[in-house]
Each structure stands twice: as C-alpha cells, then as structure tokens.
Design a protein around this motif. Structure first.
Motif, PDB file in Angstrom:
ATOM      1  N   LYS A 169     -53.793  71.088 -83.009  1.00  0.00           N
ATOM      2  CA  LYS A 169     -55.229  70.460 -83.373  1.00  0.00           C
ATOM      3  C   LYS A 169     -55.306  69.095 -83.011  1.00  0.00           C
ATOM      4  CE  LYS A 169     -58.492  70.286 -87.488  1.00  0.00           C
ATOM      5  NZ  LYS A 169     -58.680  68.866 -86.967  1.00  0.00           N
ATOM      6  N   ASP A 172     -56.544  68.519 -79.753  1.00  0.00           N
ATOM      7  CA  ASP A 172     -58.052  68.921 -79.618  1.00  0.00           C
ATOM      8  C   ASP A 172     -58.586  67.605 -80.284  1.00  0.00           C
ATOM      9  OD1 ASP A 172     -57.560  71.482 -78.682  1.00  0.00           O
ATOM     10  OD2 ASP A 172     -57.627  72.532 -80.566  1.00  0.00           O
ATOM     11  N   ARG A 175     -58.698  65.050 -77.404  1.00  0.00           N
ATOM     12  CA  ARG A 175     -59.402  65.248 -76.194  1.00  0.00           C
ATOM     13  C   ARG A 175     -60.807  65.127 -76.632  1.00  0.00           C
ATOM     14  NH1 ARG A 175     -57.119  70.810 -73.940  1.00  0.00           N
ATOM     15  NH2 ARG A 175     -58.539  70.549 -72.426  1.00  0.00           N
ATOM     16  N   VAL A 219     -51.771  73.477 -74.128  1.00  0.00           N
ATOM     17  CA  VAL A 219     -53.164  72.780 -74.467  1.00  0.00           C
ATOM     18  C   VAL A 219     -53.177  71.478 -73.903  1.00  0.00           C
ATOM     19  CG1 VAL A 219     -53.473  74.127 -76.505  1.00  0.00           C
ATOM     20  CG2 VAL A 219     -52.413  72.055 -76.734  1.00  0.00           C
TER      21      VAL A 219
END
Length: 258
Positions: A169, A172, A175, A219
């Motif tokens: 997370k 994320d 990003r 990821v």
C-alpha cells in the motif's frame, strides 16, 4: 517448552508494564514501538489494548508468558509495551513536506531487514544523503532500539521514519504522488546508473537472505542492480544502500565536484 531469549533485552525505564498502564499510555498518545501481550489475555482489557493500538498504529505481538518473562520487568499482568525511541511520521505528510519545500522526493523502503546494525547503518547513510524518510513495515523489521540508535550515530533520531502496516500500500501511495519505485535486485537487467534516480523516487531494499518479497517486487515500477566486477553472491544491504544513494546523489548533482 521453547526457550525464549531476548538478545537485546529492553531496559526497565523503556517499558510500560501492565494492561491498565498500557491502555492509559495509548489513550494519552504515548509513542510506543510495540506491545507484547500474553496469549491468555482476553476479555475487555485485551480488546481495549488491541483497539487502541490499532487506532494508534502500534503493532501488537501476541506471545507466550515465557517471552514476557525474559524482559525481567517483574509482575507484568500479561502485557508490556516498549516506548518508542523514534517518532514515527505519516507517509503522506512527509511526501507533502518534501514537495512543498521544492525538493525532489527520495525514500528508502526496508523489507524484511531484521539486523539492527544494518538498519542503523542504513539510517546513517540515508540521513547523510538527504533521504526524506525510511519506510518500514510494522512487522518483520528489526526493533529501532538503543543499539540501532547507537549504530546509526543518532541518525534515527534525525531522519523521518514512516511505519506502515502494508509496504504494498505504501508503494501505491508513493506512485499516486508521482514517485517512482525501484527495487534493488541483484539479477535485474538495468544497472543503477541507467535508472532515473534524479527523479522523485523510492528504493526498496530486501534482506540479504530472502531479498524483497515477491508480492512487493511485483508492484515496483522497475528493478535495478549494482554492477559488480566479480560473480559474488551479494553485497551487504547497508553497503548496497550507500552505493545506490551515492548514485542518486551523482545524478542529482550534489555528489559531483563543482
């Protein structure tokens, strides 16, 4: 019965002892590094500890009584909290602070690094190289205790540390803020010198034995490596951190003479 040992036993003045004392500390907003609670602690007090800890973002380790007894804390009522030596920061707040200052964000993500001497060395280098924050998980990382602070030469008290419950997370979130995430992987095809480390970025570093967890590796935006003259197994993670950060510094201009 398993023989539990505590190689870095915390000092008594760094502990909060007893269920009610820990609940009060959580209510008062005390900065806690971790809470250890006996597996047999149930009921209202156990639920209250877990609820307040979850709200405060403090990890709770459920352990047998034998583990708690290794702390030599005296009567502990099945619960001991370790007072944090560092002040954990909110990741988004650190990102916003760096951007508002007009700086190019640079973060380090530590995945599964449990050796506190390595963590201390990484923190020391990171602070010297202008890293905005270390990002660590709430589980599976070495304790930021007295030894870690000493190894870091005090850098852990100067650099921002963001503790998150999910590194995936956190990637994320980075990003979404326009920050590219590079994974340091010894088998990567791209060498660090050819990666745009002068742009807003974060670098993920894994443990020397297991590397970066596959889910986290998946990821990341790109994998990079440090080229080596010999075919040796790997570099020490603290040394590798220094090499990557000085490459980032070279690209950003501060590590170049003149």
């Amino acid at each position: 019965m398993k023989n539990f040992r505590s190689p870095q036993r915390p000092k008594k003045n760094t502990m909060i002892i007893g269920q009610q004392a820990v609940i009060e500390a959580l209510k008062d907003g005390r900065a806690l590094d971790r809470i250890y609670i006996d597996t047999r602690v149930q009921g209202a007090s156990g639920a209250a500890i877990r609820q307040h800890a979850s709200h405060a973002g403090v990890p709770v380790n459920t352990v047998p009584e034998a583990k708690l007894n290794t702390f030599n804390a005296g009567p502990h009522d099945g619960c001991i909290a370790i007072i944090a030596r560092v002040q954990y920061q909110d990741l988004q707040s650190v990102i916003s602070f760096a951007v508002e200052k007009g700086e190019t964000p640079l973060f380090l993500i530590l995945d599964g690094i449990t050796d506190i001497r390595n963590i201390g060395g990484i923190a020391r280098t990171a602070y010297c190289c202008g890293v905005h924050a270390l990002i660590i998980p709430d589980k599976g990382v070495g304790a930021l205790n007295e030894e870690a602070l000493l190894t870091s030469a005090g850098a852990l008290e100067q650099i921002a540390v963001c503790r998150v419950n999910s590194l995936v997370k956190a990637v994320d979130d980075l990003r979404m803020n326009g920050i590219k995430v590079f994974a340091s992987e010894m088998k990567a095809s791209v060498i660090a010198a050819n990666a745009p480390l002068n742009e807003p970025c974060a670098i993920v570093l894994g443990s020397e034995d297991k590397g970066i967890h596959p889910t986290l590796l998946k990821v990341c935006d790109e994998q990079i490596r440090i080229p080596m003259a010999t075919d040796f197994e790997s570099l020490n993670v603290s040394v590798a951190t220094g090499m990557l950060l000085y490459e980032a510094g070279r690209q950003r201009g501060w590590a170049v003479e003149g």
